[in-house]
Write an enzyme that holds these catalytic residues in place. Structure first.
Site, short mmCIF file in Angstrom:
data_model
loop_
_atom_site.label_atom_id
_atom_site.label_comp_id
_atom_site.label_asym_id
_atom_site.label_seq_id
_atom_site.Cartn_x
_atom_site.Cartn_y
_atom_site.Cartn_z
N GLY A 190 0.76 -1.24 0.00
CA GLY A 190 0.00 0.00 0.00
C GLY A 190 0.80 1.30 0.00
O GLY A 190 0.23 2.35 0.28
N GLY A 191 2.08 1.25 -0.35
CA GLY A 191 2.88 2.49 -0.38
C GLY A 191 2.32 3.51 -1.37
O GLY A 191 2.15 4.69 -1.05
N ASP B 199 -4.93 -6.22 -5.79
CA ASP B 199 -3.74 -7.06 -5.62
C ASP B 199 -4.20 -8.43 -5.17
O ASP B 199 -5.24 -8.56 -4.52
CB ASP B 199 -2.78 -6.44 -4.58
CG ASP B 199 -1.35 -6.96 -4.72
OD1 ASP B 199 -1.15 -8.19 -4.64
OD2 ASP B 199 -0.45 -6.14 -4.93
N ASP C 245 2.13 -1.48 -10.53
CA ASP C 245 3.45 -1.86 -9.98
C ASP C 245 3.49 -3.39 -9.81
O ASP C 245 4.22 -3.90 -8.97
CB ASP C 245 3.64 -1.13 -8.63
CG ASP C 245 5.10 -1.05 -8.19
OD1 ASP C 245 6.00 -1.13 -9.06
OD2 ASP C 245 5.35 -0.88 -6.98
N LYS D 156 9.07 -4.17 -14.85
CA LYS D 156 10.03 -4.88 -14.00
C LYS D 156 10.73 -5.96 -14.81
O LYS D 156 10.07 -6.70 -15.53
CB LYS D 156 9.30 -5.51 -12.81
CG LYS D 156 8.74 -4.43 -11.87
CD LYS D 156 7.85 -5.03 -10.82
CE LYS D 156 7.19 -3.96 -9.99
NZ LYS D 156 8.01 -3.45 -8.89
C1 LIG Z 1 6.41 -4.32 -5.79
S1 LIG Z 1 4.96 -4.89 -5.10
C2 LIG Z 1 3.96 -3.46 -5.18
C3 LIG Z 1 4.24 -2.46 -4.13
C4 LIG Z 1 3.20 -1.37 -4.08
N1 LIG Z 1 3.25 -0.52 -5.26
C5 LIG Z 1 3.35 -0.50 -2.88
O1 LIG Z 1 3.57 0.70 -3.01
O2 LIG Z 1 3.23 -1.00 -1.76
C6 LIG Z 1 4.33 -5.88 -6.37
C7 LIG Z 1 2.95 -6.41 -6.10
O3 LIG Z 1 2.50 -7.07 -7.27
C8 LIG Z 1 1.55 -8.00 -6.81
N2 LIG Z 1 1.13 -8.92 -7.87
C9 LIG Z 1 1.83 -9.90 -8.48
N3 LIG Z 1 1.07 -10.49 -9.41
C10 LIG Z 1 -0.13 -9.87 -9.40
C11 LIG Z 1 -1.34 -10.01 -10.12
N4 LIG Z 1 -1.47 -10.92 -11.08
N5 LIG Z 1 -2.35 -9.18 -9.84
C12 LIG Z 1 -2.25 -8.24 -8.88
N6 LIG Z 1 -1.13 -8.07 -8.15
C13 LIG Z 1 -0.09 -8.87 -8.40
C14 LIG Z 1 2.22 -8.64 -5.63
O4 LIG Z 1 1.28 -9.29 -4.81
C15 LIG Z 1 2.88 -7.42 -4.99
O5 LIG Z 1 2.06 -6.93 -3.95
#
Ligand SMILES: C[S@@+](CC[C@H](N)C(=O)[O-])C[C@H]1O[C@@H](n2cnc3c(N)ncnc32)[C@H](O)[C@@H]1O
Length: 328
Positions: free
Chosen positions: A179-180, A196, A234, A263
């Site tokens: 949640g950032g 997410d 993200d 990424k």
């Molecule tokens: C780098 S983190 C995101 C951090 C977020 N932007 C923050 O500020 O806290 C990447 C996120 O992508 C999510 N993720 C991976 N595959 C996903 C999908 N198919 N659908 C939704 N979220 C996904 C992961 O669960 C993870 O929480």
């Protein structure tokens, strides 16, 4: 007088990516990459020396005087002759970057970059692409409210763009856990739908204007969501999957502005990065707070600045969006 070469500073650990992207580098010294011709808007550069000059110097004082004659503020990127370079630096006005409070606009004072390439040879550029020394944006961090440091990426982008979502904007935050980014958007007064597969931090879910759905970002139907002011993504996924997601939202959705992290897992997928880059009106950047990833931005009807080395001005993006001051 404009220069016939440009110097690009690679982000730490990504010099090979920059060299690949430029395709015609003539010299690489530490993270400085020299290439012919005027500045090009490349993604893998943390700072671009827009109008570099090679300057012969006779002494430490001569070097300092020649730099001061060009302009006041200089940031040293030391690659060789470190002690001598530091002695030159000591004769220049002190430039000590201070961490900025979130919500502060970027510095306005022109800031040049220089290096001592040989004992008697400076390379110095009075104008650079970033208003921050070496493109390093340092914030006073909030270590209590956001659940992680990912918020710094988003805030860095808003600071550089001088644009951010307006209060009441409807934002989609795909891959938003923990949640950032959602925290940043909620603090800007936006309405946020965070999607997410992993849970959102309960403190973030409780913020006004935040709705959370535990769902794959790829399962969300743009037609069901309706018009979106800003789409943030993200999600950890391969770049070509992100490309297809963006394409779907462009085709079926009504998203006006996009901010997506591309990424890379394993080798950098230059081909897909180039596809994003080629999208008309968009911009691809490696933020100081990015890791092995790039941030792709497409703003509705907004043109990104082109470099303006001739008039020596640091290019700026003056968006129509207000950026409310956020107290830390
Ligand atoms: C780098 S983190 C995101 C951090 C977020 N932007 C923050 O500020 O806290 C990447 C996120 O992508 C999510 N993720 C991976 N595959 C996903 C999908 N198919 N659908 C939704 N979220 C996904 C992961 O669960 C993870 O929480």
């Amino acid at each position: 007088m404009s220069s016939d070469f440009t110097v690009y500073l690679a982000p730490k650990g990504f010099t090979d990516e920059l060299v690949y992207e430029l395709g015609d580098a003539t010299e690489v010294v530490d993270r400085l990459v020299f290439a012919p011709g005027p500045p090009r808007p490349v993604a893998w550069a943390q700072n671009i020396w827009l109008n570099p000059q090679r300057i012969r110097v006779e002494s430490i004082t001569d070097a300092a005087n020649k730099l001061k004659a060009l302009q006041r503020n200089w940031a040293l990127w030391s690659v060789r002759h470190h002690r001598r370079a530091r002695l030159i630096e000591a004769q220049l006005p002190s430039v000590k970057p201070k961490p900025m409070a979130i919500g502060t606009p970027p510095p306005r004072a022109p800031l040049g970059s220089w290096t001592l390439l040989e004992r008697d040879l400076l390379v110095a550029s009075p104008a650079c692409s970033s208003p921050f020394a070496h493109g390093e944006v340092q914030f006073l961090e909030n270590k209590t409210d956001p659940p992680n440091r990912a918020y710094l990426k988003l805030w860095e982008l808003f600071t550089l763009l001088e644009a951010a979502p307006k209060p009441e904007s409807f934002c989609l935050d795909l891959g938003g856990s923990p949640g950032g980014w959602t925290w940043v958007l909620a603090r800007l007064g936006c309405r946020v739908l965070t999607v997410d597969k992993a849970p959102l931090d309960p403190r973030i879910e409780a913020l006004p204007g935040v709705e959370y759905r535990m769902l794959s970002a790829f399962a969300l139907d743009p037609r069901e969501v309706g018009p979106v002011d800003w789409l943030f993504c993200d999600v950890v996924c391969y770049p070509d999957r992100l490309w297809r997601l963006v394409d779907r939202w462009r085709t079926f959705g009504k998203a006006r502005n996009f901010v997506c992290t591309i990424k890379f897992q394993g080798p950098t997928d230059h081909e897909t990065a180039a596809k994003f880059w080629a999208f008309p009106g968009s911009r691809l950047v490696h933020l100081h707070n990015n890791k092995h990833e790039l941030t792709w931005v497409l703003l509705d009807g907004e043109e990104f600045p082109t470099f303006a080395p001739e008039d020596g001005e640091t290019p700026r993006k003056l968006g129509e969006f207000g950026m409310p001051g956020v107290e830390e």
